[in-house]
Design an enzyme around this catalytic site. Structure first.
Site, short mmCIF file in Angstrom:
data_model
loop_
_atom_site.label_atom_id
_atom_site.label_comp_id
_atom_site.label_asym_id
_atom_site.label_seq_id
_atom_site.Cartn_x
_atom_site.Cartn_y
_atom_site.Cartn_z
N GLU A 1 6.54 -12.32 -28.62
CA GLU A 1 5.26 -11.82 -28.15
C GLU A 1 4.16 -12.84 -28.41
O GLU A 1 3.22 -12.99 -27.64
CB GLU A 1 4.95 -10.50 -28.87
CG GLU A 1 3.84 -9.71 -28.20
CD GLU A 1 3.64 -8.35 -28.84
OE1 GLU A 1 4.14 -8.12 -29.94
OE2 GLU A 1 2.98 -7.53 -28.20
N GLU B 1 -6.94 -12.24 -36.68
CA GLU B 1 -7.17 -12.46 -38.12
C GLU B 1 -5.82 -12.56 -38.84
O GLU B 1 -5.61 -13.43 -39.70
CB GLU B 1 -8.01 -11.33 -38.72
CG GLU B 1 -9.48 -11.37 -38.34
CD GLU B 1 -9.75 -10.95 -36.89
OE1 GLU B 1 -8.88 -10.31 -36.26
OE2 GLU B 1 -10.84 -11.29 -36.38
#
Lengths: 376, 313
Positions: free
Chosen positions: A243, A358
């Site tokens: 992914e 993040e």
């Protein structure tokens, strides 16, 4: 070092280009995040699948063309350059299938892959839960042992495509005493099974791009467990790598979008607006950088491992930048419904899903640069 | 299609890295900055023995032929170690002199005996260069320095104004693109080293009882630096492969923009991560931090190259 395409690769490209030119719908399909658009995109997947173009890099026995990674990149360039529709099959093709190739049984490969390649079964992902987003290991939905299979209970959310898809895959806690990454099992289940309730969620622009899933004693036979029960985290991580790498957002998508942006600039740009011109230049440059990085990645013989996080941060933030530039170029038309706006709304989710950026930056810092792990 | 350095190219880079690791470049740089060129000249001789200055010299003049990929690989390593001297200029001069038919300098360049400065518009190290060149209105000239040293933010870059003295012939336009590309590769190497030393520093420097590299604010700065550098490199390599094609000016402009912005941003990150010590002259990384600023505008600023890029598109 070279960037040369062999005659065979050029022939592959020419064949794909001719096929696409003959079949890509002249008018853009309605948004795939609507019922009508989903149906149109499903039909398009069948057209692709009929000629083995839905999954070019799969082995022929499962409905692919056995294309090499380079040929896949070439196909993707041609696909998006031709203005072909977004891929509603993406969850299945890019997330589930790579996991099956690595961990699936021969029976699972035979049952699941060909209908996926033909566009007959569209898959949704069922990862996140209300209390488990980036911190996926906090998930609480359960799989309980039953005669010949498992019973699923709990709630999944932000489940992409689940409003209209046929089946879903995800992780469930199968060992009630377990914590975090242990005791999880990777399962596939039909979205029309008894006990499944689907509540579509409107995304930022109101279109039902994802859904909540409520699971109440949903029976899943043993044959739909991928990998060993309790080993689901490891199985799922092979999907996460995909992914974040190239497959979820192929470089071809960006080179085509950058070319369209350049055309828009020539058409509507004010040549004296060098600030906007520079943003167009940046978009072209970044699309090219990502394309070349793709060639570099497939040329490497080592496993890119956590470096896939570099790609995820890059493409997701670049996608927004590119579409923002187009909207700014459009001026007062930028807020109006259209392809660029659709692309923009879609791009906004990029830095959030598949592990927020993040989290990706932590992964880069710790696993690529070797900085010490710290408190989260 | 194999878009990664060959085994031979990797070995070339690692042999330069080893050679330069042992050369104590910070002290060579400080001598060079004070006007003592002897240690730097000795280093040039070693680099010539490793083949660095043959990379833009034709084989019939004791060179290796023009090898743009090897050139960017070498420049990246020279940048990583902040080697002083007119590196980009000498490499480019060889191509310019070849095109102008001025071949007598070429064997000396390949041997590391001739340092050549090339004004852009200031001539780097013209006080020690064996030959100073300038291009005016598409014509290559020999030149000589006029006036005093013009101090640069990078103490190792000793700049001079020059005046042309003798016409040599037509200047090869693509040679100046080669300079921009070589500079991009050198700059990227400067950035790479600054990331390396910043990561090392963040692992060992403790504040509030923890290594500062544990803090996400620091981690994310360094992750961004890596992303910038990693996505600039393929543009530099691709531009080298485009040498000799119509795309070379366009690809060079793209490479220079990306490399300059990645390296310069990394330098600012390096300064921030090092804190006050990074802001001192005495501490070695400052030599790289200052070079990163100087190279940002050398051989065309990102703004200049963006204009060129859009013109090419």
């Amino acid at each position: 070092m070279d960037l040369d395409f062999s005659p065979a690769h050029e022939a592959f490209r020419a064949e794909a280009r001719a096929w696409l030119r003959a079949r890509v719908p002249a008018e853009p399909l309605p948004s795939l995040e609507t019922a009508e658009g989903f149906a149109a995109h499903r039909a398009w997947e069948r057209t692709l699948g009929a000629d083995r173009y839905a999954t070019v890099n799969w082995p022929e026995e499962y409905g692919g063309r056995g294309a090499s990674p380079l040929e896949w990149l070439i196909f993707e360039e041609e696909y998006y350059a031709a203005g072909a529709p977004g891929r509603v099959s993406q969850n299945g093709v890019n997330l589930l299938a790579p996991t099956l190739f690595e961990h699936g049984t021969p029976d699972q490969l035979r049952r699941v892959l060909p209908p996926m390649a033909r566009g007959e079964v569209i898959w949704a992902q069922a990862w996140s839960e209300p209390g488990a987003g980036s911190d996926l290991a906090a998930l609480r939905s359960t799989a309980t042992r039953a005669d010949g299979g498992w019973l699923l209970n709990g709630q999944k959310t932000w489940s992409s495509r689940a409003a209209f898809a046929d089946r879903a895959f995800g992780l469930f806690r199968s060992d009630p005493g377990s914590e975090r990454h242990r005791g999880l099992t990777y399962l596939m289940f039909p979205l029309d099974a008894a006990g499944v309730t689907i509540r579509p969620i409107g995304r930022l622009d109101g279109k039902p791009a994802f859904a909540e899933l409520f699971l109440d004693d949903v029976f899943v036979p043993d044959e739909d467990v991928i990998g060993e029960p309790g080993n689901g985290w490891k199985v799922a991580m092979s999907t996460a790598g995909n992914e974040r790498g190239l497959t979820l957002r192929s470089p071809g998508r960006y080179t085509a979008a950058a070319d369209r942006l350049l055309a828009l600039w020539r058409d509507r740009g004010d040549p004296s607006d060098t600030a906007l011109r520079d943003r167009v230049a940046n978009a072209w440059l970044k699309a090219r950088a990502y394309r070349l990085k793709g060639f570099e990645t497939i040329s490497r013989t080592d496993d890119i491992g956590a470096e896939s996080s570099l790609n995820k941060v890059f493409w997701s933030e670049f996608d927004i930048e590119l579409h923002e530039t187009a909207l700014d170029l459009l001026g007062p038309d930028g807020e109006l419904d259209g392809d660029w706006l659709e692309g923009y709304v879609f791009s906004l989710a990029g830095p959030i899903y598949a592990g927020t950026n993040e989290v990706q930056r932590n992964v880069i810092a710790e696993r690529v640069l070797g900085l010490p792990r710290g408190a989260r | 299609m194999r878009f990664v350095p060959s085994e031979e190219q990797r070995l070339f880079a690692s042999s330069l890295d080893k050679l330069l690791d042992q050369a104590d470049t910070p002290s060579v740089i400080r001598s060079w900055a004070s006007g003592d060129h002897a240690p730097g000249r000795r280093l040039w001789t070693s680099l010539a023995e490793a083949g660095v200055f043959a990379l833009t010299v034709p084989e019939e003049h004791d060179g290796a032929g023009l090898l743009p990929v090897e050139l960017v690989i070498a420049m990246h390593e020279l940048g990583r170690h902040a080697v002083p001297g007119p590196l980009v200029e000498t490499a480019t001069a060889a191509a310019l002199l070849t095109a102008a038919g001025e071949t007598r300098w070429l064997p000396r360049i390949a041997a590391g005996e001739a340092l050549v400065s090339l004004a852009a518009p200031y001539a780097l190290d013209a006080d020690t260069a064996d030959l100073v060149l300038t291009v005016q209105d598409g014509v290559l000239h020999e030149a000589e320095p006029t006036g005093m040293l013009r101090p640069s933010i990078d103490p190792a870059r000793r700049l001079f104004e020059v005046t042309p003295t003798r016409e040599l012939g037509d200047a090869d336009g693509t040679a100046l693109d080669l300079a921009a590309l070589a500079c991009a590769a050198q700059h990227l190497g400067v950035g790479r080293r600054l990331l390396e030393v910043s990561v090392d520093y963040a692992r060992t420097r403790h504040q509030y009882g923890h290594p500062i590299g544990e803090y996400q604010a620091v981690k994310h700065h360094l992750a961004d630096a890596l992303i910038d550098l990693e996505f600039a490199r393929p543009l530099v390599h691709a531009a080298a492969l485009a040498h000799g094609t119509a795309d070379f000016p366009r690809d060079t402009a793209a490479a220079k923009i990306a490399a300059a912005e990645a390296a310069y941003r990394t330098a600012k990150t390096a300064l921030q991560v090092h804190g006050a010590i990074g802001y001192t002259d005495e501490y070695a990384p400052s030599l790289w931090i200052r070079k990163a600023r100087a190279l940002h505008t050398a051989w065309g600023s990102p703004a200049t190259h963006r204009t060129r890029l859009m013109a090419a598109l």
